[in-house]
Motif scaffolding. Structure first.
Motif, PDB file in Angstrom:
ATOM      1  N   LEU A 109      -7.129  36.932  28.344  1.00  0.00           N
ATOM      2  CA  LEU A 109      -8.236  35.992  28.457  1.00  0.00           C
ATOM      3  C   LEU A 109      -9.301  36.567  29.379  1.00  0.00           C
ATOM      4  N   GLY A 110     -10.507  36.699  28.857  1.00  0.00           N
ATOM      5  CA  GLY A 110     -11.649  37.043  29.682  1.00  0.00           C
ATOM      6  C   GLY A 110     -12.480  35.784  29.866  1.00  0.00           C
ATOM      7  N   VAL A 111     -12.488  35.245  31.076  1.00  0.00           N
ATOM      8  CA  VAL A 111     -13.083  33.929  31.307  1.00  0.00           C
ATOM      9  C   VAL A 111     -14.139  34.020  32.405  1.00  0.00           C
ATOM     10  N   SER A 112     -15.333  33.548  32.117  1.00  0.00           N
ATOM     11  CA  SER A 112     -16.362  33.519  33.148  1.00  0.00           C
ATOM     12  C   SER A 112     -15.935  32.561  34.257  1.00  0.00           C
ATOM     13  N   GLY A 113     -16.306  32.902  35.471  1.00  0.00           N
ATOM     14  CA  GLY A 113     -15.881  32.094  36.614  1.00  0.00           C
ATOM     15  C   GLY A 113     -14.618  32.604  37.271  1.00  0.00           C
ATOM     16  N   VAL A 114     -13.972  33.604  36.663  1.00  0.00           N
ATOM     17  CA  VAL A 114     -12.796  34.232  37.286  1.00  0.00           C
ATOM     18  C   VAL A 114     -13.311  35.349  38.184  1.00  0.00           C
ATOM     19  N   ASN A 115     -13.475  35.032  39.444  1.00  0.00           N
ATOM     20  CA  ASN A 115     -14.105  35.952  40.384  1.00  0.00           C
ATOM     21  C   ASN A 115     -13.210  36.325  41.552  1.00  0.00           C
ATOM     22  N   HIS A 116     -11.982  35.810  41.566  1.00  0.00           N
ATOM     23  CA  HIS A 116     -11.097  36.002  42.706  1.00  0.00           C
ATOM     24  C   HIS A 116      -9.656  35.913  42.223  1.00  0.00           C
ATOM     25  N   PRO A 117      -8.716  36.588  42.893  1.00  0.00           N
ATOM     26  CA  PRO A 117      -7.309  36.471  42.493  1.00  0.00           C
ATOM     27  C   PRO A 117      -6.814  35.032  42.407  1.00  0.00           C
ATOM     28  N   LYS A 118      -7.363  34.143  43.217  1.00  0.00           N
ATOM     29  CA  LYS A 118      -6.957  32.733  43.138  1.00  0.00           C
ATOM     30  C   LYS A 118      -7.369  32.121  41.802  1.00  0.00           C
ATOM     31  N   ASP A 119      -8.538  32.549  41.282  1.00  0.00           N
ATOM     32  CA  ASP A 119      -8.961  32.064  39.968  1.00  0.00           C
ATOM     33  C   ASP A 119      -8.010  32.554  38.883  1.00  0.00           C
ATOM     34  N   GLN A 120      -7.618  33.818  38.976  1.00  0.00           N
ATOM     35  CA  GLN A 120      -6.668  34.365  38.014  1.00  0.00           C
ATOM     36  C   GLN A 120      -5.350  33.608  38.055  1.00  0.00           C
ATOM     37  N   GLU A 121      -4.831  33.393  39.248  1.00  0.00           N
ATOM     38  CA  GLU A 121      -3.527  32.749  39.382  1.00  0.00           C
ATOM     39  C   GLU A 121      -3.565  31.310  38.881  1.00  0.00           C
ATOM     40  N   ARG A 122      -4.677  30.632  39.090  1.00  0.00           N
ATOM     41  CA  ARG A 122      -4.792  29.253  38.613  1.00  0.00           C
ATOM     42  C   ARG A 122      -4.646  29.207  37.093  1.00  0.00           C
ATOM     43  N   ILE A 123      -5.358  30.092  36.403  1.00  0.00           N
ATOM     44  CA  ILE A 123      -5.293  30.096  34.946  1.00  0.00           C
ATOM     45  C   ILE A 123      -3.939  30.598  34.462  1.00  0.00           C
ATOM     46  N   LEU A 124      -3.375  31.585  35.139  1.00  0.00           N
ATOM     47  CA  LEU A 124      -2.042  32.064  34.767  1.00  0.00           C
ATOM     48  C   LEU A 124      -1.009  30.947  34.871  1.00  0.00           C
ATOM     49  N   ASN A 125      -1.131  30.114  35.878  1.00  0.00           N
ATOM     50  CA  ASN A 125      -0.210  28.983  36.011  1.00  0.00           C
ATOM     51  C   ASN A 125      -0.364  28.014  34.842  1.00  0.00           C
ATOM     52  N   TRP A 126      -1.608  27.788  34.412  1.00  0.00           N
ATOM     53  CA  TRP A 126      -1.812  26.943  33.232  1.00  0.00           C
ATOM     54  C   TRP A 126      -1.129  27.562  32.016  1.00  0.00           C
ATOM     55  N   LEU A 127      -1.320  28.874  31.844  1.00  0.00           N
ATOM     56  CA  LEU A 127      -0.786  29.548  30.661  1.00  0.00           C
ATOM     57  C   LEU A 127       0.742  29.575  30.653  1.00  0.00           C
ATOM     58  N   ARG A 128       1.336  29.678  31.819  1.00  0.00           N
ATOM     59  CA  ARG A 128       2.804  29.707  31.878  1.00  0.00           C
ATOM     60  C   ARG A 128       3.415  28.387  31.429  1.00  0.00           C
ATOM     61  N   ASP A 129       2.630  27.314  31.527  1.00  0.00           N
ATOM     62  CA  ASP A 129       3.111  26.024  31.029  1.00  0.00           C
ATOM     63  C   ASP A 129       2.971  25.907  29.513  1.00  0.00           C
ATOM     64  N   ILE A 130       2.208  26.801  28.913  1.00  0.00           N
ATOM     65  CA  ILE A 130       1.932  26.736  27.484  1.00  0.00           C
ATOM     66  C   ILE A 130       2.798  27.714  26.696  1.00  0.00           C
ATOM     67  N   PHE A 131       2.864  28.952  27.178  1.00  0.00           N
ATOM     68  CA  PHE A 131       3.528  30.012  26.428  1.00  0.00           C
ATOM     69  C   PHE A 131       4.999  30.151  26.823  1.00  0.00           C
ATOM     70  N   PRO A 132       5.833  30.622  25.903  1.00  0.00           N
ATOM     71  CA  PRO A 132       7.216  30.986  26.253  1.00  0.00           C
ATOM     72  C   PRO A 132       7.221  32.107  27.285  1.00  0.00           C
ATOM     73  N   SER A 133       8.324  32.263  27.980  1.00  0.00           N
ATOM     74  CA  SER A 133       8.388  33.191  29.115  1.00  0.00           C
ATOM     75  C   SER A 133       8.251  34.653  28.707  1.00  0.00           C
ATOM     76  N   HIS A 134       8.521  35.005  27.442  1.00  0.00           N
ATOM     77  CA  HIS A 134       8.461  36.412  27.042  1.00  0.00           C
ATOM     78  C   HIS A 134       7.032  36.904  26.828  1.00  0.00           C
ATOM     79  N   VAL A 135       6.065  35.995  26.758  1.00  0.00           N
ATOM     80  CA  VAL A 135       4.685  36.380  26.451  1.00  0.00           C
ATOM     81  C   VAL A 135       4.022  37.011  27.672  1.00  0.00           C
TER      82      VAL A 135
END
Length: 360
Positions: A109-135
């Motif tokens: 995912l290339g998302v505007s507004g991702v300017n800091h590791p905290k922004d990355q981790e926030r979205i990664l946490n969202w994605l981990r709730d959506i995708f199976p663990s192997h993704v």
């Protein structure tokens, strides 16, 4: 995990997706998702997992599905709306391709507004709730996807994006990254579409109240907005001060500059200097030009402001400025969109990680 997003009036259930994946024949190898999330729209593509090399990329690339949604920049629409948009556009892409969440091997995912590791981790946490663990999941600023759209999934060189907003982002061969601008209009992205148009609106107001010279921009902008007086610009601007709405006035500025208006011309010249300065800052920090300053490197040019469809060609003028300092720089106009670049990055990252060369 949500699997009930509607596409074309139908509910995409997990069962339907699994059946489709089996029927389409790409369920066994898996798919990758590439997403480009901007301040105006969010695009997601679904592709089969491809082994990347210079020789085996198909033309055209096998795009299984493409979906579009609204803005996903959390700075613009808030975290809740951003999360919903990201999930919706990916779910719809999987549904249209006949795939499911479990068939995904990697998502970038290339998302505007991702300017800091905290922004990355926030979205990664969202994605981990959506995708199976192997993704495998990768989240970056949308500039990385734009770079990959020009280099076809390779990370080297720099990308200059100038649309509603602007940013310059670079990646060296040894893995170092650098960026310049991209902080939004309040913090000085004056080479952006918003920056250009906002200065034009300011010039109209200044001409009207006597603080600045008269300009063709007054008649041109009032006509396109359907207003009768510059006084009405105040109400128009603050009724909906969205970045994209303001930036849509850039063609009027270009037209006035082509017609010989000095104010419009200066606005564009200043924008060119700002954009070229952003590239220069990134190139210097990453030493992309080599020690002698003559090394070759790509500059991927992305965004409506840089499109070569006018006599006053902003993109061409930016390259001319850059060549004065870095003669080895060569511009690339991507032939695929940034979402496809993100999907190619997902393939690239996954391949490098499996070979032990990439550590997410």
């Amino acid at each position: 995990m949500k699997n009930n997003w509607r596409s074309n009036g139908e509910v995409c259930s997990s069962q339907k997706e699994q059946e489709g994946a089996h029927q389409n024949g790409h369920g066994s190898d898996g798919v990758v998702l590439g997403l480009d999330g901007g301040t105006t729209s969010t695009v997601c593509v679904c592709m089969p997992l491809l082994p990347l090399s210079d020789h085996n990329l198909k033309n055209p690339l096998p795009i299984l599905a493409r979906t579009v949604a609204g803005c996903s920049n959390h700075n613009s629409v808030g975290e809740s709306a951003s999360k919903d948009t990201l999930e919706q556009v990916m779910a719809e892409a999987l549904c249209k391709s006949g795939s499911n969440w479990s068939s995904v091997r990697a998502a970038c995912l290339g998302v505007s507004g991702v300017n800091h590791p905290k922004d990355q981790e926030r979205i990664l946490n969202w994605l981990r709730d959506i995708f199976p663990s192997h993704v495998k999941l990768y989240v970056h600023n949308d500039a990385l996807a734009a770079l990959a759209s020009g280099t076809m999934g390779k990370l080297h060189g720099c990308v200059l994006i100038a649309g509603t907003g602007c940013i310059c982002y670079g990646f060296s061969k040894d893995g170092r990254e650098a960026r310049a601008c991209g902080a939004g209009p309040v913090l000085g992205d004056w080479g952006s579409g918003y920056g250009i148009a906002a200065q034009a609106l300011t010039a109209v107001v200044r001409a009207h109240d006597g603080r600045g010279p008269q300009t063709m921009l007054t008649h041109r902008i009032l006509k396109v907005l359907g207003l009768s007086s510059p006084d009405e610009l105040i109400g128009w601007t603050y009724a909906d001060p969205s970045w994209a709405r303001i930036a849509a006035l850039v063609p009027e500025v270009v037209s006035c500059a082509e017609a010989g208006d000095e104010i419009a011309n200066k606005i564009l010249v200043d924008a060119v200097q700002e954009l070229a300065l952003s590239v220069k800052a990134v190139v210097q920090r990453l030493c992309l030009c080599g020690e002698d300053g003559n090394g070759s490197f790509p500059i991927v040019m992305v965004g409506g402001v840089l499109e070569a469809n006018k006599n006053w060609d902003i993109g061409k003028e930016v390259i001319n400025c850059i060549h004065k300092h870095y003669p080895g720089a060569y511009p690339i106009r991507p032939t695929v969109e940034p979402a496809v670049g993100a999907a190619l990055l997902a393939c690239n990252f996954l391949m490098r990680e499996s070979e032990g060369h990439y550590n997410s």
